[in-house]
Scaffold this motif. Structure first.
Motif, PDB file in Angstrom:
ATOM      1  N   PHE A  74       0.850  -1.179   0.000  1.00 56.46           N
ATOM      2  CA  PHE A  74       0.000   0.000   0.000  1.00 56.46           C
ATOM      3  C   PHE A  74       0.890   1.235   0.000  1.00 56.46           C
ATOM      4  O   PHE A  74       1.716   1.403   0.903  1.00 56.46           O
ATOM      5  N   PHE A  75       0.728   2.082  -1.014  1.00 53.35           N
ATOM      6  CA  PHE A  75       1.499   3.317  -1.099  1.00 53.35           C
ATOM      7  C   PHE A  75       0.998   4.304  -0.048  1.00 53.35           C
ATOM      8  O   PHE A  75      -0.214   4.474   0.139  1.00 53.35           O
ATOM      9  N   VAL A  76       1.950   4.953   0.631  1.00 57.46           N
ATOM     10  CA  VAL A  76       1.625   5.984   1.618  1.00 57.46           C
ATOM     11  C   VAL A  76       2.556   7.173   1.402  1.00 57.46           C
ATOM     12  O   VAL A  76       3.648   7.028   0.865  1.00 57.46           O
ATOM     13  N   THR A  77       2.126   8.328   1.815  1.00 54.96           N
ATOM     14  CA  THR A  77       2.983   9.511   1.702  1.00 54.96           C
ATOM     15  C   THR A  77       3.732   9.792   2.998  1.00 54.96           C
ATOM     16  O   THR A  77       4.789  10.402   2.981  1.00 54.96           O
ATOM     17  N   ASP A  78       3.195   9.354   4.119  1.00 52.72           N
ATOM     18  CA  ASP A  78       3.829   9.556   5.423  1.00 52.72           C
ATOM     19  C   ASP A  78       3.888   8.202   6.130  1.00 52.72           C
ATOM     20  O   ASP A  78       2.883   7.723   6.656  1.00 52.72           O
ATOM     21  N   LEU A  79       5.061   7.601   6.130  1.00 51.02           N
ATOM     22  CA  LEU A  79       5.217   6.249   6.657  1.00 51.02           C
ATOM     23  C   LEU A  79       4.870   6.150   8.141  1.00 51.02           C
ATOM     24  O   LEU A  79       4.146   5.243   8.558  1.00 51.02           O
ATOM     25  N   GLY A 101      13.464   2.177   5.938  1.00 50.08           N
ATOM     26  CA  GLY A 101      13.474   3.575   5.537  1.00 50.08           C
ATOM     27  C   GLY A 101      12.408   3.922   4.515  1.00 50.08           C
ATOM     28  O   GLY A 101      11.975   5.062   4.417  1.00 50.08           O
ATOM     29  N   ARG A 102      11.963   2.919   3.739  1.00 45.18           N
ATOM     30  CA  ARG A 102      10.989   3.170   2.665  1.00 45.18           C
ATOM     31  C   ARG A 102       9.787   2.238   2.711  1.00 45.18           C
ATOM     32  O   ARG A 102       8.831   2.420   1.958  1.00 45.18           O
ATOM     33  N   CYS A 103       9.831   1.245   3.577  1.00 45.25           N
ATOM     34  CA  CYS A 103       8.776   0.232   3.580  1.00 45.25           C
ATOM     35  C   CYS A 103       8.718  -0.412   4.958  1.00 45.25           C
ATOM     36  O   CYS A 103       9.750  -0.777   5.520  1.00 45.25           O
ATOM     37  N   LEU A 104       7.505  -0.553   5.492  1.00 47.36           N
ATOM     38  CA  LEU A 104       7.316  -1.251   6.768  1.00 47.36           C
ATOM     39  C   LEU A 104       6.398  -2.440   6.540  1.00 47.36           C
ATOM     40  O   LEU A 104       5.391  -2.328   5.848  1.00 47.36           O
ATOM     41  N   CYS A 115       2.705  -4.509   3.250  1.00 49.36           N
ATOM     42  CA  CYS A 115       3.677  -3.415   3.416  1.00 49.36           C
ATOM     43  C   CYS A 115       2.995  -2.073   3.218  1.00 49.36           C
ATOM     44  O   CYS A 115       2.124  -1.913   2.376  1.00 49.36           O
ATOM     45  N   LEU A 116       3.458  -1.119   3.998  1.00 48.86           N
ATOM     46  CA  LEU A 116       3.185   0.292   3.744  1.00 48.86           C
ATOM     47  C   LEU A 116       4.485   0.819   3.151  1.00 48.86           C
ATOM     48  O   LEU A 116       5.554   0.620   3.733  1.00 48.86           O
TER      49      LEU A 116
END
Length: 123
Positions: A74-79, A101-104, A115-116
């Motif tokens: 799932f794309f997010v702008t604020d992790l 750093g880019r994916c949780l 993943c976010l």
């Protein structure tokens, strides 16, 4: 060549389809669009649909041990903000984070990894 094949949905096996449809609808701001008792359910958000199917002998996937797992991104702008929301919705964050750093990486209530991510365009 037009084959007539068109992507429709992804279906996740689980022990409680209506509950998992509720989770993903809440997570994405979507809505549950179909429930057939405990056997199946669907949800739709602005970007697509997910379906859920009851499996009597469901076994929760193990991350990262089950290395061939399908998982949703799932794309997010604020992790950080999105991670907090996912946890409030009922997700749990895994300890193992290969690209924090880019994916949780999280588990939904049935244990499916998702993943976010702030990575949106790979192609």
């Amino acid at each position: 060549m037009d084959t007539g094949i068109r992507y429709s949905t992804t279906t996740l096996a689980c022990p409680d389809p209506p509950a998992l449809a509720d989770f993903y609808a809440k997570l994405t701001g979507g809505e549950v669009t179909f429930v057939a008792e405990r056997d199946s359910a669907s949800m739709r958000s602005a970007r697509g649909r997910l379906d859920f199917m009851w499996v009597p002998d469901y076994r929760e996937p193990q991350w990262p041990e089950d290395s061939s797992l399908l998982h949703l991104d799932f794309f997010v702008t604020d992790l950080a903000t999105s991670a907090e929301w996912a946890i409030r919705c009922g997700a749990r964050q895994y300890d193992f984070q290969p690209n924090a750093g880019r994916c949780l990486v999280f588990a939904d209530p049935a244990g499916h990894p998702f993943c976010l991510t702030t990575v949106d365009d790979l192609g």
